[in-house]
Design an enzyme around this catalytic site. Structure first.
Site, PDB file in Angstrom:
ATOM      1  N   HIS A  37       0.843  -1.179  -0.224  1.00 35.05           N
ATOM      2  CA  HIS A  37      -0.163  -0.021   0.153  1.00 35.05           C
ATOM      3  C   HIS A  37       0.839   1.417   0.138  1.00 35.05           C
ATOM      4  O   HIS A  37       0.545   2.370  -0.561  1.00 35.05           O
ATOM      5  CB  HIS A  37      -0.880   0.007   1.235  1.00 35.05           C
ATOM      6  CG  HIS A  37      -1.782  -0.876   1.359  1.00 35.05           C
ATOM      7  ND1 HIS A  37      -1.770  -1.827   2.360  1.00 35.05           N
ATOM      8  CD2 HIS A  37      -3.115  -1.313   0.636  1.00 35.05           C
ATOM      9  CE1 HIS A  37      -2.953  -2.942   2.113  1.00 35.05           C
ATOM     10  NE2 HIS A  37      -3.449  -2.617   1.072  1.00 35.05           N
ATOM     11  N   GLN A  61     -18.334  -6.828  -0.350  1.00 38.74           N
ATOM     12  CA  GLN A  61     -17.373  -7.408  -1.116  1.00 38.74           C
ATOM     13  C   GLN A  61     -16.909  -8.869  -0.410  1.00 38.74           C
ATOM     14  O   GLN A  61     -16.304  -9.655  -1.230  1.00 38.74           O
ATOM     15  CB  GLN A  61     -16.480  -6.734  -1.579  1.00 38.74           C
ATOM     16  CG  GLN A  61     -15.175  -6.748  -0.552  1.00 38.74           C
ATOM     17  CD  GLN A  61     -14.045  -5.661  -1.215  1.00 38.74           C
ATOM     18  OE1 GLN A  61     -14.408  -4.261  -1.121  1.00 38.74           O
ATOM     19  NE2 GLN A  61     -13.079  -6.025  -1.567  1.00 38.74           N
ATOM     20  N   GLU A 148      -1.502  -4.499  -8.888  1.00 36.41           N
ATOM     21  CA  GLU A 148      -1.639  -5.638  -9.830  1.00 36.41           C
ATOM     22  C   GLU A 148      -1.817  -6.962  -9.205  1.00 36.41           C
ATOM     23  O   GLU A 148      -1.863  -7.963  -9.858  1.00 36.41           O
ATOM     24  CB  GLU A 148      -0.486  -5.677 -10.794  1.00 36.41           C
ATOM     25  CG  GLU A 148      -0.479  -4.798 -11.871  1.00 36.41           C
ATOM     26  CD  GLU A 148       0.835  -4.542 -12.914  1.00 36.41           C
ATOM     27  OE1 GLU A 148       1.544  -5.044 -12.545  1.00 36.41           O
ATOM     28  OE2 GLU A 148       0.493  -3.835 -13.801  1.00 36.41           O
ATOM     29  N   LYS A 149      -1.616  -7.047  -7.885  1.00 42.10           N
ATOM     30  CA  LYS A 149      -1.457  -8.267  -7.116  1.00 42.10           C
ATOM     31  C   LYS A 149      -3.183  -8.738  -7.060  1.00 42.10           C
ATOM     32  O   LYS A 149      -3.448  -9.876  -7.536  1.00 42.10           O
ATOM     33  CB  LYS A 149      -1.342  -8.250  -5.583  1.00 42.10           C
ATOM     34  CG  LYS A 149      -1.456  -9.642  -5.095  1.00 42.10           C
ATOM     35  CD  LYS A 149      -0.842  -9.690  -3.699  1.00 42.10           C
ATOM     36  CE  LYS A 149      -1.786  -9.192  -2.532  1.00 42.10           C
ATOM     37  NZ  LYS A 149      -3.057 -10.330  -2.380  1.00 42.10           N
ATOM     38  N   ASP A 150      -4.128  -7.991  -7.157  1.00 40.25           N
ATOM     39  CA  ASP A 150      -5.553  -8.224  -7.482  1.00 40.25           C
ATOM     40  C   ASP A 150      -5.651  -7.766  -9.099  1.00 40.25           C
ATOM     41  O   ASP A 150      -6.487  -6.928  -9.550  1.00 40.25           O
ATOM     42  CB  ASP A 150      -6.324  -7.172  -6.643  1.00 40.25           C
ATOM     43  CG  ASP A 150      -6.364  -7.679  -4.901  1.00 40.25           C
ATOM     44  OD1 ASP A 150      -6.680  -8.764  -4.846  1.00 40.25           O
ATOM     45  OD2 ASP A 150      -5.810  -6.777  -4.420  1.00 40.25           O
ATOM     46  N   VAL A 177       4.162  -5.830  -4.875  1.00 42.80           N
ATOM     47  CA  VAL A 177       5.393  -5.632  -3.805  1.00 42.80           C
ATOM     48  C   VAL A 177       5.610  -6.932  -3.343  1.00 42.80           C
ATOM     49  O   VAL A 177       4.671  -7.526  -2.550  1.00 42.80           O
ATOM     50  CB  VAL A 177       5.260  -4.567  -2.895  1.00 42.80           C
ATOM     51  CG1 VAL A 177       6.325  -4.245  -2.051  1.00 42.80           C
ATOM     52  CG2 VAL A 177       4.963  -3.138  -3.644  1.00 42.80           C
ATOM     53  N   SER A 186       0.621  -9.102   1.444  1.00 48.69           N
ATOM     54  CA  SER A 186      -1.070  -9.008   1.402  1.00 48.69           C
ATOM     55  C   SER A 186      -1.181  -8.773   2.875  1.00 48.69           C
ATOM     56  O   SER A 186      -0.464  -9.297   4.020  1.00 48.69           O
ATOM     57  CB  SER A 186      -1.448 -10.323   1.252  1.00 48.69           C
ATOM     58  OG  SER A 186      -2.691 -10.597   1.613  1.00 48.69           O
ATOM     59  N   SER A 187      -2.528  -8.153   3.201  1.00 49.62           N
ATOM     60  CA  SER A 187      -2.917  -7.823   4.420  1.00 49.62           C
ATOM     61  C   SER A 187      -3.352  -9.143   5.216  1.00 49.62           C
ATOM     62  O   SER A 187      -3.157  -9.466   6.436  1.00 49.62           O
ATOM     63  CB  SER A 187      -4.286  -7.105   4.614  1.00 49.62           C
ATOM     64  OG  SER A 187      -3.923  -6.027   3.917  1.00 49.62           O
TER      65      SER A 187
HETATM   66  O1  PAF Z   1      -8.314  -4.248  -3.204  1.00 51.43           O
HETATM   67  C1  PAF Z   1      -8.883  -4.051  -1.881  1.00 51.43           C
HETATM   68  O2  PAF Z   1      -8.192  -3.742  -1.181  1.00 51.43           O
HETATM   69  C2  PAF Z   1     -10.400  -3.623  -2.000  1.00 51.43           C
HETATM   70  O3  PAF Z   1     -10.968  -4.567  -2.825  1.00 51.43           O
HETATM   71  C3  PAF Z   1     -10.724  -2.155  -2.433  1.00 51.43           C
HETATM   72  C4  PAF Z   1     -10.489  -1.898  -3.827  1.00 51.43           C
HETATM   73  C5  PAF Z   1     -10.099  -1.337  -1.579  1.00 51.43           C
HETATM   74  C6  PAF Z   1     -12.222  -1.919  -2.482  1.00 51.43           C
HETATM   75  O4  PAF Z   1     -12.560  -2.291  -1.096  1.00 51.43           O
END
Ligand code: PAF
Length: 282
Positions: A37, A61, A148-150, A177, A186-187
């Protein structure tokens, strides 16, 4: 840096800056911030006058309520990191502030959102589009930054912006990263035990090895190489590995079938669901 919790306050701050002609960068996050981040925020700071980081665990989500309950929440530590990297605003609203009414909007970007994560996490991308579109409307940024990880999320958000517009907003994708040993940040890594942390390393190791392997093997052989390495690795359970066109996200059968080819993987390490990806051609 200012911590803001209401839409009204954020908008009055940003309206004033916009009227001075300032550009606004937005970095949407769900908090539990790490160096990945930080790299997005640093890039946003370099490219915009003012940077807003949203820190909001978006309930719509999460198709798995257990995952939502266990998602790490670390606002104080997040603010410390964001202050250091130069964010101007942290937007950390309550769920009621964002969703005063249930969000019944439906977003569908098939076939981008029906494959891979879309198949295994029904409703996930609808929720992502709900929150991201709301953030775009609230902040009205010049540019927004996503990792780009997601990989699939980034493609779907690009498509949403293409279709809706959002005042000419530019979407900026930023590279994954990794830890020094290769593990993608990743969190969710915070939930891995020491032993699982070592097991999870097989994911990136296998992806890197597969790039080498792909030089002398067919696409089908490369796919089998990754699937077999992960399936036989201690402590890991493969959910899927797909080799896809990097733009359409549809599976490709031959290395000759595209100029942008990416391998996307999801693996459970214990209860922790980890994703990663690797570029074979770009
Ligand atoms: O990638 C994330 O952390 C989440 O999907 C996002 C884009 C912040 C939406 O909640």
């Amino acid at each position: 840096m200012k911590l803001v919790q209401t839409i009204k306050e954020l908008q009055s701050e940003l309206d004033a800056l916009r009227s001075e002609g300032k550009t606004i960068g937005l970095v949407p996050t769900m908090g539990a911030l790490h160096a990945g981040h930080a790299s997005l925020v640093k890039r946003a700071v370099a490219e915009n006058d003012v940077v807003v980081v949203s820190d909001f665990v978006n309930p719509t989500q999460f198709n798995d309520k257990n995952d939502l309950a266990k998602y790490p929440r670390t606002l104080d530590a997040d603010c410390e990191l964001l202050e250091k990297v130069g964010a101007a605003f942290v937007f950390a609203p309550s769920v009621e502030e964002i969703y005063p009414e249930p969000d019944t909007r439906q977003f569908s970007y098939a076939p981008l959102d029906t494959v891979m994560e879309g198949r295994f996490r029904p409703g996930h991308f609808n929720g992502v589009c709900q929150i991201v579109s709301k953030l775009f409307m609230i902040v009205n940024p010049t540019r927004a930054y996503f990792g780009e990880k997601d990989f699939q999320q980034l493609a779907i958000i690009r498509e949403m912006v293409k279709q809706i517009g959002f005042n000419g907003l530019e979407i900026v994708g930023c590279p994954i990263v990794r830890e020094a040993d290769g593990l993608a940040l990743s969190s969710r890594n915070a939930r891995l035990s020491d032993e699982q942390r070592i097991q999870a390393l097989q994911i990136s190791k296998t992806l890197f090895a597969s790039v080498e392997y792909a030089q002398t093997h067919t696409l089908a052989e490369t796919k089998a190489f990754v699937e077999s390495a992960i399936s036989t690795a201690e402590g890991l359970r493969l959910e899927y590995f797909e080799i896809v066109d990097g733009s359409s996200l549809q599976t490709v059968c031959d290395w000759k079938d595209g100029s942008y080819i990416v391998g996307c993987i999801t693996v459970f390490c214990g209860e922790v669901r980890l994703i990663d990806n690797i570029k074979y051609k770009e």
